[in-house]
Write an enzyme that holds these catalytic residues in place. Structure first.
Site, PDB file in Angstrom:
ATOM      1  N   CYS A   1      -4.986  -1.860   6.490  1.00 30.21           N
ATOM      2  CA  CYS A   1      -5.909  -0.730   6.464  1.00 30.21           C
ATOM      3  C   CYS A   1      -7.298  -1.074   5.940  1.00 30.21           C
ATOM      4  O   CYS A   1      -8.252  -0.392   6.253  1.00 30.21           O
ATOM      5  CB  CYS A   1      -5.294   0.444   5.713  1.00 30.21           C
ATOM      6  SG  CYS A   1      -4.467   0.029   4.193  1.00 30.21           S
TER       7      CYS A   1
ATOM      8  N   CYS B   1       0.835  -1.205   0.000  1.00 28.70           N
ATOM      9  CA  CYS B   1       0.000   0.000   0.000  1.00 28.70           C
ATOM     10  C   CYS B   1       0.874   1.261   0.000  1.00 28.70           C
ATOM     11  O   CYS B   1       0.615   2.213  -0.732  1.00 28.70           O
ATOM     12  CB  CYS B   1      -0.932  -0.022   1.215  1.00 28.70           C
ATOM     13  SG  CYS B   1      -2.001   1.418   1.275  1.00 28.70           S
TER      14      CYS B   1
END
Ligand code: ATP
Length: 424
Positions: free
Chosen positions: A221, A120
């Protein structure tokens, strides 16, 4: 917040510089709504050309009419309003799916242990977001600020930008940033890495930020708070079941014995305790059993007895596909850096975030893909190449449950020099 900036300035170690924006520079703060990025935004809120950006990377509307991140987006807007700065949402769901989520699923299916937070950072926060900002402002015409507990500082002697651990070792996020591309370094500011978490909470309270008491988000996340601790259940929704055997192999005879079934190689982690009944009356099998290996060819999971079984420990690790945070350098320079680090006793490996760094005793080039056994010839072949350097590290202390697919991150003292994929 001037106080914060001057405190930050005082904390920059001698010989290092933290570049700061000039008054009218464009500043973009990646605001997740958490307390850390809220303080990062507060620090720069008095600059006239600052704005917040919230990334929607994941939505989940199947059973609900609202996106699962609606609360975070609303909180980010509240903080921006309170600080009197503009904020916008960007939607990177497609990119996140393709660059982070799908590769993660593929790797789990192969029995590997991937790290989506590292992907990410590489592909979304410092990839897609950077591309978008490059288009909006022009390359190098803005500063990107995030709330990571890590630092990017410029070394005065060399003029190079380096990724360093945050000063709060209990929160350090440098491991997660270890695969970012070096070209982001000179325009990225990580102010929060110069503070301790308790100071950030205190500051948020003093400033009465709307998210001062918001609990820290943890780990991956896209898995929201209600799913924490149920990651395997979450994965099950996306991965096909691929049952196979849970086995033991007798080290002397090589005899294989089947003890149970698993739902897919991804359903267990190396080092994990297995919850299958073993014959506790039999001294040969009494005790607790742990996963020691995943056999991809036969789709079998191998188990061994005892948390401290030597089969679960390794004192060396093979790493491939290194991504270096060096500026352009060839293999010779990389080798020199590693060698000098070993001689000084400050080359360390981490294969998890927030892990006690492991001293590296030795490195060896791994010559798997070339004909020659002659190291000098190999070096000549590889001169001017930085990619796909493969090597074996010998560690000063055996490590339990290292798993293929994890990222091995190399540090020189507290400076990240790069990371690659562990294949054992
Ligand atoms: N959805 C998002 N939108 C914008 N920025 C984000 C988002 N998620 C993370 N970030 C940025 O990346 C940094 C580190 O991410 P991490 O997941 O550790 O943050 P967090 O725990 O959600 O929130 P915070 O660090 O703000 O308390 C954040 O401080 C923020 O700058």
């Amino acid at each position: 917040m001037k106080r914060c900036l001057s405190l930050l300035e005082k904390r920059i170690p001698q010989g290092w510089k933290q570049l700061q924006p000039s008054k009218h520079d464009n500043i973009v703060v990646a605001m997740s709504s958490g307390v850390d990025s809220s303080i990062a935004a507060a620090i720069y809120s008095s600059f006239p050309n600052v704005r917040g950006v919230y990334m929607r990377n994941w939505s989940n509307k199947q059973n609900d009419t609202k996106n699962c991140d609606e609360k975070d987006w609303n909180d980010a807007k509240k903080v921006a309003k309170y600080l009197n700065i503009p904020i916008e949402m960007v939607n990177f769901e497609k990119e996140y799916w393709l660059d982070v989520f799908e590769p993660m699923l593929n790797n789990y299916e192969l029995g590997l242990t991937p790290n989506p937070d590292i992907l990410c950072n590489r592909y979304i926060k410092f990839g897609t977001l950077k591309q978008k900002l490059d288009e909006m402002y022009g390359v190098d015409n803005y500063w990107l600020v995030t709330g990571h507990y890590s630092r990017i500082l410029q070394e005065c002697r060399t003029g190079q930008f380096e990724l360093l651990r945050g000063i709060d070792s209990s929160k350090d996020q440098s491991y997660y940033l270890s695969q970012v591309k070096p070209d982001i370094m000179d325009r990225t500011i990580l102010p929060i890495g110069n503070f301790y978490k308790r100071e950030i909470r205190q500051l948020a309270k003093e400033l009465q930020l709307p998210t001062a008491d918001k609990p820290d988000s943890q780990g991956i996340c896209f898995v929201n708070n209600s799913q924490r601790g149920k990651f395997k259940t979450f994965l099950k929704e996306y991965l096909p079941s691929k049952p196979g055997h849970i086995i033991t192999i007798d080290p002397q005879s090589g005899h294989k014995k089947v003890w149970g079934e698993h739902g897919g190689l991804w359903s267990y982690t190396i080092g994990q305790k297995v919850g299958i009944p073993m014959p506790q009356g039999d001294p040969e099998y009494r005790g607790t059993w742990f996963v020691s290996d995943k056999l991809r060819d036969t789709n079998e999971i191998m188990i061994v007895r005892g948390r401290d079984n030597p089969k679960l420990f390794r004192d060396h690790v093979k790493i491939i596909d290194m991504k270096w945070l060096f500026p352009e350098e060839d293999l010779m320079n990389i080798e020199k850096t590693l060698q000098e680090g070993i001689q000084r006793g400050d080359l360390f490996l981490q294969y998890r975030s927030l892990q006690e760094p492991i001293l590296v005793d030795k490195y060896e080039l791994w010559k798997s893909d070339q004909a020659t056994n002659d190291k000098n010839q190999y070096i000549n072949q590889r001169k001017n190449q930085r990619k796909n350097l493969e090597f074996i590290l010998t560690l000063s202390c055996p490590q339990r449950a290292m798993a293929p697919g994890q990222y091995g991150c190399l540090y020189l003292k507290n400076r990240v020099i790069g990371s690659g994929t562990i294949i054992l």
